[in-house]
Scaffold this motif. Structure first.
Motif, PDB file in Angstrom:
ATOM      1  N   ILE A   1       8.544   7.843  -7.395  1.00 33.67           N
ATOM      2  CA  ILE A   1       9.707   7.157  -7.940  1.00 33.67           C
ATOM      3  C   ILE A   1       9.210   6.188  -8.998  1.00 33.67           C
ATOM      4  O   ILE A   1       8.262   5.432  -8.752  1.00 33.67           O
ATOM      5  N   CYS A   2       9.828   6.216 -10.166  1.00 39.45           N
ATOM      6  CA  CYS A   2       9.481   5.280 -11.240  1.00 39.45           C
ATOM      7  C   CYS A   2      10.615   4.271 -11.401  1.00 39.45           C
ATOM      8  O   CYS A   2      11.781   4.660 -11.519  1.00 39.45           O
ATOM      9  N   VAL A   3      10.270   3.003 -11.403  1.00 38.15           N
ATOM     10  CA  VAL A   3      11.259   1.933 -11.509  1.00 38.15           C
ATOM     11  C   VAL A   3      10.837   0.970 -12.608  1.00 38.15           C
ATOM     12  O   VAL A   3       9.644   0.716 -12.793  1.00 38.15           O
ATOM     13  N   LYS A   4      11.811   0.442 -13.344  1.00 41.28           N
ATOM     14  CA  LYS A   4      11.535  -0.545 -14.383  1.00 41.28           C
ATOM     15  C   LYS A   4      12.330  -1.821 -14.157  1.00 41.28           C
ATOM     16  O   LYS A   4      13.435  -1.802 -13.598  1.00 41.28           O
ATOM     17  N   LEU A   5      11.745  -2.910 -14.631  1.00 44.14           N
ATOM     18  CA  LEU A   5      12.418  -4.196 -14.737  1.00 44.14           C
ATOM     19  C   LEU A   5      12.582  -4.472 -16.218  1.00 44.14           C
ATOM     20  O   LEU A   5      11.627  -4.306 -16.991  1.00 44.14           O
ATOM     21  N   GLY A   6      13.776  -4.861 -16.644  1.00 44.45           N
ATOM     22  CA  GLY A   6      13.973  -5.122 -18.062  1.00 44.45           C
ATOM     23  C   GLY A   6      14.918  -6.274 -18.341  1.00 44.45           C
ATOM     24  O   GLY A   6      15.861  -6.521 -17.586  1.00 44.45           O
ATOM     25  N   LYS A   7      14.625  -6.975 -19.425  1.00 43.02           N
ATOM     26  CA  LYS A   7      15.539  -7.976 -19.963  1.00 43.02           C
ATOM     27  C   LYS A   7      16.417  -7.333 -21.027  1.00 43.02           C
ATOM     28  O   LYS A   7      17.597  -7.629 -21.143  1.00 43.02           O
TER      29      LYS A   7
ATOM     30  N   PHE B   1       6.312  -6.851 -13.454  1.00 41.16           N
ATOM     31  CA  PHE B   1       6.896  -6.108 -12.349  1.00 41.16           C
ATOM     32  C   PHE B   1       5.789  -5.352 -11.625  1.00 41.16           C
ATOM     33  O   PHE B   1       5.019  -4.619 -12.257  1.00 41.16           O
ATOM     34  N   SER B   2       5.709  -5.531 -10.339  1.00 39.28           N
ATOM     35  CA  SER B   2       4.705  -4.829  -9.535  1.00 39.28           C
ATOM     36  C   SER B   2       5.252  -4.601  -8.139  1.00 39.28           C
ATOM     37  O   SER B   2       6.325  -5.098  -7.777  1.00 39.28           O
ATOM     38  N   SER B   3       4.513  -3.830  -7.343  1.00 43.14           N
ATOM     39  CA  SER B   3       4.841  -3.685  -5.926  1.00 43.14           C
ATOM     40  C   SER B   3       3.641  -4.162  -5.130  1.00 43.14           C
ATOM     41  O   SER B   3       2.545  -4.353  -5.672  1.00 43.14           O
ATOM     42  N   LEU B   4       3.832  -4.357  -3.838  1.00 45.34           N
ATOM     43  CA  LEU B   4       2.754  -4.845  -2.984  1.00 45.34           C
ATOM     44  C   LEU B   4       2.343  -3.769  -1.993  1.00 45.34           C
ATOM     45  O   LEU B   4       3.191  -3.102  -1.389  1.00 45.34           O
ATOM     46  N   SER B   5       1.036  -3.597  -1.829  1.00 44.10           N
ATOM     47  CA  SER B   5       0.527  -2.741  -0.770  1.00 44.10           C
ATOM     48  C   SER B   5       0.793  -3.434   0.570  1.00 44.10           C
ATOM     49  O   SER B   5       1.206  -4.600   0.615  1.00 44.10           O
ATOM     50  N   SER B   6       0.542  -2.741   1.657  1.00 42.24           N
ATOM     51  CA  SER B   6       0.791  -3.338   2.976  1.00 42.24           C
ATOM     52  C   SER B   6      -0.103  -4.545   3.237  1.00 42.24           C
ATOM     53  O   SER B   6       0.226  -5.397   4.071  1.00 42.24           O
ATOM     54  N   ASP B   7      -1.233  -4.638   2.505  1.00 41.20           N
ATOM     55  CA  ASP B   7      -2.099  -5.805   2.627  1.00 41.20           C
ATOM     56  C   ASP B   7      -1.937  -6.753   1.436  1.00 41.20           C
ATOM     57  O   ASP B   7      -2.841  -7.515   1.106  1.00 41.20           O
ATOM     58  N   ASN B   8      -0.766  -6.665   0.794  1.00 39.48           N
ATOM     59  CA  ASN B   8      -0.326  -7.632  -0.226  1.00 39.48           C
ATOM     60  C   ASN B   8      -1.154  -7.657  -1.507  1.00 39.48           C
ATOM     61  O   ASN B   8      -1.326  -8.704  -2.127  1.00 39.48           O
ATOM     62  N   VAL B   9      -1.629  -6.490  -1.937  1.00 43.18           N
ATOM     63  CA  VAL B   9      -2.295  -6.378  -3.233  1.00 43.18           C
ATOM     64  C   VAL B   9      -1.259  -5.937  -4.268  1.00 43.18           C
ATOM     65  O   VAL B   9      -0.576  -4.933  -4.055  1.00 43.18           O
ATOM     66  N   PRO B  10      -1.089  -6.664  -5.382  1.00 43.44           N
ATOM     67  CA  PRO B  10      -0.116  -6.277  -6.410  1.00 43.44           C
ATOM     68  C   PRO B  10      -0.560  -4.989  -7.119  1.00 43.44           C
ATOM     69  O   PRO B  10      -1.714  -4.892  -7.557  1.00 43.44           O
ATOM     70  N   LEU B  11       0.363  -4.035  -7.228  1.00 44.89           N
ATOM     71  CA  LEU B  11       0.022  -2.715  -7.764  1.00 44.89           C
ATOM     72  C   LEU B  11       1.013  -2.252  -8.816  1.00 44.89           C
ATOM     73  O   LEU B  11       2.211  -2.529  -8.729  1.00 44.89           O
ATOM     74  N   SER B  12       0.510  -1.508  -9.798  1.00 44.30           N
ATOM     75  CA  SER B  12       1.367  -0.796 -10.747  1.00 44.30           C
ATOM     76  C   SER B  12       1.637   0.616 -10.254  1.00 44.30           C
ATOM     77  O   SER B  12       2.698   1.184 -10.500  1.00 44.30           O
ATOM     78  N   ILE B  13       0.645   1.223  -9.597  1.00 43.74           N
ATOM     79  CA  ILE B  13       0.816   2.508  -8.925  1.00 43.74           C
ATOM     80  C   ILE B  13       0.489   2.285  -7.456  1.00 43.74           C
ATOM     81  O   ILE B  13      -0.620   1.903  -7.101  1.00 43.74           O
ATOM     82  N   ASN B  14       1.480   2.507  -6.612  1.00 38.41           N
ATOM     83  CA  ASN B  14       1.358   2.257  -5.177  1.00 38.41           C
ATOM     84  C   ASN B  14       1.520   3.583  -4.448  1.00 38.41           C
ATOM     85  O   ASN B  14       2.604   4.165  -4.438  1.00 38.41           O
ATOM     86  N   THR B  15       0.445   4.084  -3.855  1.00 42.59           N
ATOM     87  CA  THR B  15       0.465   5.388  -3.189  1.00 42.59           C
ATOM     88  C   THR B  15       0.420   5.189  -1.681  1.00 42.59           C
ATOM     89  O   THR B  15      -0.444   4.486  -1.164  1.00 42.59           O
ATOM     90  N   LEU B  16       1.366   5.839  -0.983  1.00 44.79           N
ATOM     91  CA  LEU B  16       1.471   5.691   0.468  1.00 44.79           C
ATOM     92  C   LEU B  16       2.195   6.902   1.034  1.00 44.79           C
ATOM     93  O   LEU B  16       2.807   7.669   0.285  1.00 44.79           O
ATOM     94  N   PRO B  17       2.162   7.107   2.344  1.00 42.76           N
ATOM     95  CA  PRO B  17       2.882   8.241   2.936  1.00 42.76           C
ATOM     96  C   PRO B  17       4.384   7.971   2.982  1.00 42.76           C
ATOM     97  O   PRO B  17       4.808   6.821   3.079  1.00 42.76           O
TER      98      PRO B  17
END
Length: 199
Positions: free
Chosen positions: A61-67, A104-120
């Motif tokens: 899934i690709c998501v953007k944040l924009g002004k 804009f980023s997401s967090l891994s389960s151990d709270n690392v900021p990511l641009s690409i977050n891969t998980l099951p």
């Protein structure tokens, strides 16, 4: 081992670049009143995967944040049954802070900021924290730019803790919100992206 990791990173980068391909219609050209379906959003569903088990799903899934159409930042949530929700240098891409208006980023389960977050992708539900920041207060938009190979029997929800609101993000792939002086209106504790098997 290094060759394998390099190959994974290259493939991830190619997938991520597809997230940044702009649609022919600018989502910010539409009305900014309320939530709307965006004609510019590309939804690509692999119907063949709908009947497979959650642990075999590979998609993103690709998501953007924009002004506006210029000030944007994007991320990818990638699903792979062999991955882990914790940060992995072989699977994920760390978020690198830039100098733009938005970040804009997401967090891994151990709270690392990511641009690409891969998980099951889990049938009982997968929750990913999103981090939204900007240099100015005002109206912003979160919007999906692409859904690839996520089974159609999976809901995708955007949860807004600050407004106590939720949005069916698969069918209404844009969300307008304000960042204010209130520290709860931005950062890592406001938004989560939730995928779960439709009931």
């Amino acid at each position: 081992m290094k060759t394998r990791i390099s190959a994974i990173i290259i493939i991830a980068a190619l997938y991520f670049s597809s997230c940044h391909k702009e649609a022919s219609v600018n989502p910010f050209a539409a009305s900014t009143q309320g939530t709307q379906q965006l004609p510019s959003t590309t939804i690509v569903l692999n119907q063949d995967t709908a009947g497979k088990k959650a642990d075999s799903t590979k998609g993103y899934i690709c998501v953007k944040l924009g002004k506006d159409s210029i000030n944007t930042d994007g991320l990818m949530i990638s699903f792979n049954p062999k991955s882990t929700a914790a940060y992995s240098g072989a699977e994920d891409a760390r978020f690198m802070q830039g100098f733009g208006m938005v970040s804009f980023s997401s967090l891994s389960s151990d709270n690392v900021p990511l641009s690409i977050n891969t998980l099951p992708l889990a049938s009982h539900g997968t929750t990913v924290k999103l981090v939204v920041n900007a240099t100015k207060t005002g109206l912003y938009k979160l919007y999906i730019t692409k859904i690839q190979a996520i089974p159609s029997n999976y809901d995708i929800w955007l949860m807004d803790k600050f407004k106590k609101d939720s949005l069916d993000f698969r069918h209404y792939p844009s969300y307008l919100f304000d960042m204010t002086a209130d520290t709860n209106s931005y950062g890592s504790n406001r938004f989560t992206l939730v995928t779960r098997l439709h009931r």
